[in-house]
Design a protein around this motif. Structure first.
Motif, PDB file in Angstrom:
ATOM      1  N   ASP A   3      47.919  -8.746  22.634  1.00 19.91           N
ATOM      2  CA  ASP A   3      47.707 -10.164  22.385  1.00 19.91           C
ATOM      3  C   ASP A   3      47.091 -10.802  23.621  1.00 19.91           C
ATOM      4  OD1 ASP A   3      48.713 -12.418  20.258  1.00 19.91           O
ATOM      5  OD2 ASP A   3      48.705 -13.198  22.307  1.00 19.91           O
ATOM      6  N   CYS A   4      46.166 -11.719  23.414  1.00 17.72           N
ATOM      7  CA  CYS A   4      45.423 -12.314  24.530  1.00 17.72           C
ATOM      8  C   CYS A   4      46.272 -13.241  25.392  1.00 17.72           C
ATOM      9  CB  CYS A   4      44.194 -13.052  24.016  1.00 17.72           C
ATOM     10  SG  CYS A   4      44.568 -14.413  22.898  1.00 17.72           S
ATOM     11  N   LEU A   5      47.468 -13.622  24.945  1.00 19.43           N
ATOM     12  CA  LEU A   5      48.337 -14.466  25.756  1.00 19.43           C
ATOM     13  C   LEU A   5      49.104 -13.665  26.799  1.00 19.43           C
ATOM     14  CD1 LEU A   5      49.902 -16.997  23.214  1.00 19.43           C
ATOM     15  CD2 LEU A   5      47.950 -17.319  24.734  1.00 19.43           C
ATOM     16  N   GLY A   6      49.075 -12.351  26.704  1.00 17.10           N
ATOM     17  CA  GLY A   6      49.822 -11.522  27.636  1.00 17.10           C
ATOM     18  C   GLY A   6      49.341 -11.683  29.067  1.00 17.10           C
ATOM     19  N   LEU A  54      55.147  -8.126  25.646  1.00 12.90           N
ATOM     20  CA  LEU A  54      55.314  -7.168  24.555  1.00 12.90           C
ATOM     21  C   LEU A  54      54.992  -7.773  23.194  1.00 12.90           C
ATOM     22  CD1 LEU A  54      58.429  -4.965  25.398  1.00 12.90           C
ATOM     23  CD2 LEU A  54      56.020  -4.620  25.929  1.00 12.90           C
ATOM     24  N   LEU A  55      54.429  -8.976  23.169  1.00 11.03           N
ATOM     25  CA  LEU A  55      54.001  -9.550  21.897  1.00 11.03           C
ATOM     26  C   LEU A  55      52.989  -8.606  21.260  1.00 11.03           C
ATOM     27  CD1 LEU A  55      54.089 -11.953  19.940  1.00 11.03           C
ATOM     28  CD2 LEU A  55      52.212 -12.976  21.252  1.00 11.03           C
ATOM     29  N   GLU A  91      63.013  -4.347  12.969  1.00 10.84           N
ATOM     30  CA  GLU A  91      63.892  -4.370  14.136  1.00 10.84           C
ATOM     31  C   GLU A  91      63.216  -3.853  15.396  1.00 10.84           C
ATOM     32  OE1 GLU A  91      66.850  -5.796  13.900  1.00 10.84           O
ATOM     33  OE2 GLU A  91      66.345  -6.180  11.800  1.00 10.84           O
ATOM     34  N   ALA A  92      62.008  -3.331  15.291  1.00  5.50           N
ATOM     35  CA  ALA A  92      61.330  -2.732  16.439  1.00  5.50           C
ATOM     36  C   ALA A  92      60.885  -3.789  17.442  1.00  5.50           C
ATOM     37  CB  ALA A  92      60.134  -1.919  15.978  1.00  5.50           C
ATOM     38  N   ASP A  93      61.107  -3.494  18.732  1.00  3.10           N
ATOM     39  CA  ASP A  93      60.663  -4.383  19.806  1.00  3.10           C
ATOM     40  C   ASP A  93      59.248  -4.059  20.263  1.00  3.10           C
ATOM     41  OD1 ASP A  93      63.212  -5.844  20.292  1.00  3.10           O
ATOM     42  OD2 ASP A  93      63.931  -3.838  20.785  1.00  3.10           O
ATOM     43  N   TRP A  94      58.846  -2.816  20.091  1.00  2.00           N
ATOM     44  CA  TRP A  94      57.485  -2.407  20.435  1.00  2.00           C
ATOM     45  C   TRP A  94      57.114  -1.211  19.556  1.00  2.00           C
ATOM     46  CZ3 TRP A  94      56.370   2.299  23.198  1.00  2.00           C
ATOM     47  CH2 TRP A  94      57.500   3.008  23.610  1.00  2.00           C
ATOM     48  N   GLY A  95      55.802  -0.985  19.444  1.00  2.00           N
ATOM     49  CA  GLY A  95      55.358   0.062  18.536  1.00  2.00           C
ATOM     50  C   GLY A  95      54.049   0.685  18.986  1.00  2.00           C
ATOM     51  N   PRO A  96      53.388   1.377  18.075  1.00  2.00           N
ATOM     52  CA  PRO A  96      52.147   2.073  18.424  1.00  2.00           C
ATOM     53  C   PRO A  96      50.994   1.106  18.698  1.00  2.00           C
ATOM     54  CG  PRO A  96      52.565   2.234  16.071  1.00  2.00           C
ATOM     55  CD  PRO A  96      53.783   1.610  16.673  1.00  2.00           C
ATOM     56  N   ILE A  97      50.004   1.616  19.412  1.00  2.00           N
ATOM     57  CA  ILE A  97      48.797   0.861  19.723  1.00  2.00           C
ATOM     58  C   ILE A  97      47.773   1.066  18.613  1.00  2.00           C
ATOM     59  CG2 ILE A  97      46.896   0.605  21.357  1.00  2.00           C
ATOM     60  CD1 ILE A  97      49.551  -0.418  22.435  1.00  2.00           C
ATOM     61  N   TYR A  98      47.195  -0.022  18.144  1.00  2.00           N
ATOM     62  CA  TYR A  98      46.229   0.077  17.046  1.00  2.00           C
ATOM     63  C   TYR A  98      44.823   0.392  17.528  1.00  2.00           C
ATOM     64  CZ  TYR A  98      43.233  -1.231  13.141  1.00  2.00           C
ATOM     65  OH  TYR A  98      42.283  -1.212  12.168  1.00  2.00           O
ATOM     66  N   LEU A 100      52.725  -5.231  14.939  1.00  2.14           N
ATOM     67  CA  LEU A 100      54.150  -4.976  14.811  1.00  2.14           C
ATOM     68  C   LEU A 100      54.754  -5.998  13.841  1.00  2.14           C
ATOM     69  CD1 LEU A 100      56.188  -3.002  16.220  1.00  2.14           C
ATOM     70  CD2 LEU A 100      56.767  -4.911  17.728  1.00  2.14           C
ATOM     71  N   HIS A 101      55.756  -5.591  13.086  1.00  2.00           N
ATOM     72  CA  HIS A 101      56.353  -6.446  12.064  1.00  2.00           C
ATOM     73  C   HIS A 101      56.785  -7.792  12.641  1.00  2.00           C
ATOM     74  CE1 HIS A 101      59.252  -7.982   9.131  1.00  2.00           C
ATOM     75  NE2 HIS A 101      58.705  -7.168   8.239  1.00  2.00           N
TER      76      HIS A 101
END
Length: 410
Positions: A214-217, A208-209, A251-258, A48-49
């Motif tokens: 992300d492994c810190l989640g 939501l990082l 501006e996106a807070d969350w997006g697609p899964i890679y 995500l940006h």
């Protein structure tokens, strides 16, 4: 104009094995600051940006502290290093495991994860044209990489699953330094007296990082029953207000899964536990979307904890602090002890966690993310250092680990 911090003095240059490589690192900092879009265009194919922007800033900051770090820990010169790169945070990993070690390693070879091979090849080409250091990508099979590069390396870095790390360790000799970076449960605890607005915001920021990739989640959110109704209400309300967008949307807070495996694991997990879902729960394979989802369980239930890179909040109600401590002391948590965050008043919980975890109080693990400092925990499945037939379980910084291992034998 220099882009390095003032601590990059001539004296410190002379304290690293390859002082002539400071200038190529300085060029790389300058390039990333002046051409962020060239890097971001690659990173946003995966991330995500907002997450990619954070990664770029962290990479620059780590490079700016590289000379001070290496001159402080004084690792001796090594001839060769082999790196198994992770499947995410490719720029940050490029800096941590390749560029910074180039100040004390003559030659570095790295193997990209198959999931992000194309992006890492292009990122390396982009940066290699700037720094020109003896860092080479090897997009070959693991067997060939082991035989051609790992077998001759003085230092090996592996990021990934513990089982795979152990298989590689068996093929090394005792003179090789082996650094393993794995995963942790990263429990997130909201205890009595917590500032709920801060706790909810922190939970969303860390889970939501990069849309959960992300492994810190945290894989589990333990919420004291006194806070549970308000916490879940505030959490679901804030999730409802977040913006979805593609990876190029700043501006996106969350997006697609890679990652394909993430979509599959998330859908299977949510199907198994559909009765616990109180918010979200949908998975769209065509659009690669996992909706931010909240599951609610009771501590007394036999709940399942699984690590997967998804925007899933596993909320667990707890009543008895003693029982929570017993769980945190259990083998499952101790083996995976990496990071933990505690909001509110829970001195005994913090005391227990600090014995094996890196712990943050009333803030998330992102607040202590420093590429020039050791990071990790004390669980064998979270990270370890292997050298001279000894294992060390503690937070790791590559330059520090090398310096300590080789000084210890003198």
């Amino acid at each position: 104009m220099s882009y390095l911090v003032q601590s990059w003095t001539e004296q410190k240059r002379n304290q690293v094995p390859f002082p002539d490589r400071v200038e190529p690192l300085e060029r790389t900092i300058q390039f990333m600051k002046e051409n962020p879009s060239a890097v971001m265009n690659i990173l946003t194919e995966i991330s995500l940006h907002r997450s990619a922007s954070y990664e770029l800033s962290a990479a620059i900051s780590t490079l700016e502290g590289a000379l001070h770090e290496v001159s402080t820990h004084r690792p001796p010169q090594l001839n060769q290093m082999a790196v198994f790169m992770p499947s995410n945070v490719i720029l940050y990993s490029y800096v941590l495991y390749l560029l910074v070690p180039s100040l004390f390693v003559q030659e570095i070879h790295f193997r990209p994860s198959s999931q992000i091979k194309d992006q890492l090849i292009r990122l390396h080409q982009l940066l290699k044209d700037v720094h020109g250091l003896p860092i080479e990508i090897q997009p070959i099979s693991q067997r060939k990489f082991l035989k051609q590069y790992v077998a001759q390396a003085n230092l090996i870095v592996f990021t990934g699953a513990y089982k795979n790390a152990e298989e590689i360790k068996l093929q090394l000799n005792k003179e090789q330094i082996y650094l393993f970076f794995g995963q942790g449960v990263n429990p997130f605890i909201v205890a009595p007296g917590a500032d709920l607005q801060s706790a909810v915001s922190g939970a969303i920021d860390i889970r939501l990082l990069n849309s959960g990739q992300d492994c810190l989640g945290p894989d589990a959110f333990f919420i004291h029953e006194s806070h549970l109704p308000m916490f879940t209400e505030m959490l679901t309300r804030q999730l409802d207000s977040l913006k979805f967008g593609d990876n190029t949307d700043a501006e996106a807070d969350w997006g697609p899964i890679y990652y394909d495996s993430t979509l599959e694991m998330a859908s299977q997990y949510l199907h198994r536990h559909h009765s616990d879902i109180i918010r979200g729960g949908s998975v769209n394979f065509r659009s690669r979307i996992v909706e931010p989802t909240v599951l609610l369980r009771d501590f007394e239930e036999n709940f399942e904890i699984v690590e997967f890179f998804s925007p899933v909040f596993n909320v667990v109600r707890y009543r008895d602090e003693g029982k929570l401590i017993d769980l945190l002391r259990s083998g499952f948590f101790m083996e995976r002890a990496l990071g933990a965050s505690v909001y509110g008043k829970a001195d005994k919980v913090v005391e227990i966690l600090k014995k094996r975890h890196t712990v943050t109080i009333n803030t998330t693990l992102l607040s202590i993310d420093d590429g020039n400092s050791p990071f990790g925990g004390y669980g064998p499945m979270a990270n370890y250092i292997s050298y001279n037939e000894k294992l060390s379980f503690k937070p790791i910084l590559v330059s520090q680990a090398v310096g300590e291992c080789l000084r210890a034998e003198r």
